[in-house]
Design an enzyme around this catalytic site. Structure first.
Site, mmCIF file in Angstrom:
data_model
loop_
_atom_site.group_PDB
_atom_site.id
_atom_site.type_symbol
_atom_site.label_atom_id
_atom_site.label_comp_id
_atom_site.label_asym_id
_atom_site.label_seq_id
_atom_site.Cartn_x
_atom_site.Cartn_y
_atom_site.Cartn_z
ATOM 1 C CB SER A 209 -0.861 -0.019 1.172
ATOM 2 O OG SER A 209 -2.039 0.983 1.348
ATOM 3 C CG ASN A 210 -0.197 4.788 -1.321
ATOM 4 O OD1 ASN A 210 -1.067 5.451 -0.703
ATOM 5 N ND2 ASN A 210 -0.600 4.046 -2.502
ATOM 6 N NE ARG A 211 4.534 8.348 4.509
ATOM 7 C CZ ARG A 211 5.209 9.504 4.377
ATOM 8 N NH1 ARG A 211 6.025 9.717 3.388
ATOM 9 N NH2 ARG A 211 4.905 10.581 4.810
ATOM 10 C CB ALA A 276 -2.381 7.522 -3.448
#
Ligand SMILES: Cc1cc2nc3c(=O)[nH]c(=O)nc-3n(C[C@H](O)[C@H](O)[C@H](O)COP(=O)(O)O)c2cc1C
Length: 406
Positions: A209-211, A276
Site C-alpha cells: 500500500s502507500n501513505r 493514490a
C-alpha cells in the site's frame, strides 16, 4: 468573488499582531466591504478603538452590556446581518473559547450567533501554536467548517522564530473570498471522487500500500457536497468518516477501484481522482499465509491506469488527476497532464515535510490543459479542496487561469 458591498465583521483580539488588523481593515474597505470592528477588551490594550472607528467609519464594538447601545441584542442582529466574520489576529484564548462555545464577551457571543462563514487568522508564539490544546481547538473548529488559516513561519515578537506569525493580509482576504463563494455553485453537478490508498494483497494477511490518508479526497467530497453537488466517493481503506450525503463505495484493490469508477462514471460531470492507487500488485497473491523466514522474491505487475482509461472514454466529464512528485514537479506534472489527456492536474511535492501524504496541509500546483498554471500557497487540505473546486468552476466557465506564484 468580490468583497464589494459585503457586510463583514472584523474581530480583533489581544495579540501583539493586533496592529496588522488595521492594514487588513484598510484593504477590506478599499475593496468595497462594509466592516464593523469588534475588539476584545485585551485588543484595546494594543490598538485603540479610535483607529478602527476612523478607518471603518463605524462605531467599534467591545462592550456587550453597553447602556448606550440602541439595540440590547445587537450581537444577534449584527451576526445575522453579516455575510462573514473574520477574526484577525486571533489569540490562543479566542480559539479555545470559539472551539468550546464560550460566549463571555461581545466577539465570542457574536461568533455563536453568526450564520455566515467564519474565517480565523491566528497569531501567537510558535510554542503556543504547537501546544496540544491549541492543536485540538483548531481541529475542532476546522471540523465544524470554520476556516482557520495557518500562521506564517518566521521571526516572532517573542524574539524566537517559528510558526505563529499573522498571515499576510492577502492570504486572509483570499480565504475570506473563498469562504464567501456562493454556496451552491455545483448544484446540478455529479461529482465522482476517488480517495485514499489501495491495498494489493501479497497473501491473506499482508499487502502492498502507500501513505495516502485520504484527507484530500474526503475534503473534496465534503466541499463538493457543501456546494450543492451530488457526490459519489470511492475510497480505499482510510481512518476517515465519509461525509454525510455522499454515496460511499468502499474498495480495497486497484482492480476494485477501477470497476467501481467505471460503473459510476457515466452520469458524472466532474471526476476527481485523488486516490493514490498502488502502481503495482503482486502478480500472484498467495492463497494462504506465506510462512518461514527466508528470502522472498515477489513478482509485481502494473495496475491498470484508471485515470487514462476514464479520459479515453470521453464521457464529457471534467477530469481532474493528482500527481505526487518528488522533484521537477511542474515539468513532470505537465507531461502527465498531456500524457493522460485530462483537463486539470493537481501536483504536489511529496518530498516536502508537512504537506502532501498523510499531512493536514497541502501546497499544490494546478495545471490545466489550456496551458494555465496556478500555484496555491500552503493551506489546510479543506481549503485546498475549495480552491480546486473554484478553479474547476472558473475553467469550465471559460475564465482564463490566473498565473500566480506561491
Ligand atoms: C505583549 C503581549 C502580547 C501578546 N501576544 C499574544 C499573541 O500574539 N497571541 C496570543 O494568543 N496571545 C497573546 N498575548 C496573550 C493574550 O493577550 C491573552 O491571552 C489575553 O487573555 C487574550 O484575550 P482575548 O483573546 O480576549 O483578546 C499577549 C499578551 C501580551 C501582554
Amino acid at each position: 468573488m468580490s468583497l464589494a458591498g459585503r457586510e463583514l465583521i472584523l474581530g480583533v483580539t489581544g495579540s501583539i499582531a493586533a496592529y496588522k488588523a488595521v492594514y487588513l481593515l484598510r484593504e477590506l474597505t478599499r475593496l468595497g466591504a462594509a466592516v464593523t470592528v469588534c475588539l476584545t477588551e485585551h485588543a484595546r490594550a494594543f490598538v485603540g478603538p479610535l483607529t478602527f472607528r476612523t478607518l471603518s467609519g463605524r462605531p467599534v464594538l467591545t462592550d456587550l452590556f453597553d447602556p448606550q447601545s440602541p439595540d440590547a441584542v445587537e450581537h444577534v442582529a449584527l451576526a445575522e446581518r453579516a455575510h462573514a466574520v473574520v477574526v484577525a489576529p486571533a489569540t490562543a484564548n479566542l480559539l479555545a473559547k470559539a472551539a468550546h462555545g464560550i460566549a463571555d464577551d461581545f466577539l465570542t457571543t457574536l461568533l455563536l450567533a453568526a450564520r455566515g462563514p467564519v474565517v480565523i487568522a491566528p497569531a501567537m508564539d510558535g510554542g503556543m501554536w504547537e501546544h496540544p490544546a491549541v492543536r485540538a481547538n483548531v481541529a475542532t473548529l476546522r471540523a465544524r467548517g470554520v476556516t482557520v488559516l495557518e500562521p506564517d513561519a518566521g521571526a516572532l515578537a517573542s524574539g524566537l522564530s517559528g510558526r505563529g506569525r499573522f498571515p499576510e493580509v492577502d492570504a486572509v482576504i483570499e480565504a475570506l473570498e473563498r469562504a464567501l463563494v456562493p454556496a451552491r455553485d455545483l448544484a446540478g453537478d455529479r461529482v465522482l471522487v476517488t480517495a485514499g490508498p489501495t491495498r494489493e494483497p501479497i497473501d491473506p494477511v499482508r499487502y502492498i500500500s502507500n501513505r495516502s490518508s485520504g484527507k484530500m479526497g474526503y475534503g473534496l467530497a465534503a466541499a463538493a457536497l457543501r456546494r450543492g453537488a451530488e457526490v459519489t466517493l470511492i475510497s480505499g481503506p482510510t481512518a476517515l468518516t465519509p461525509p454525510p450525503g455522499a454515496v460511499f463505495v468502499p474498495v480495497q484493490t486497484a482492480e476494485e477501484m477501477r470497476e467501481a469508477v467505471l460503473q459510476h462514471l457515466p452520469p458524472a460531470t466532474i471526476v476527481i481522482k485523488a486516490a493514490a492507487v498502488a502502481d503495482y500488485r503482486a502478480k500472484q497473491a498467495a492463497a494462504s499465509k506465506i510462512k518461514g523466514k527466508r528470502d522472498l522474491t515477489l513478482e509485481l505487475t502494473p495496475n491498470p491506469d484508471i485515470l487514462a482509461e476514464v479520459a479515453a472514454r470521453r464521457t464529457g466529464a471534467f477530469i481532474v488527476g493528482f500527481a505526487a512528485e518528488t522533484h521537477d514537479v511542474a515539468a513532470h506534472a505537465r507531461a502527465k497532464l498531456e500524457g493522460k489527456g485530462i483537463d486539470l492536474l493537481v501536483a504536489n511535492d511529496v518530498s516536502q515535510r508537512g504537506i502532501g501524504f498523510d499531512a493536514e496541509d497541502n501546497e499544490v500546483l494546478l495545471l490545466d490543459r489550456w496551458g494555465g498554471t496556478r500555484a496555491l500557497p500552503r493551506m489546510p487540505k479543506t481549503e485546498v479542496a475549495d480552491a480546486i473546486l473554484s478553479h474547476i468552476v472558473a475553467l469550465r466557465a471559460g475564465a482564463p487561469a490566473k498565473k500566480t506564484h506561491a
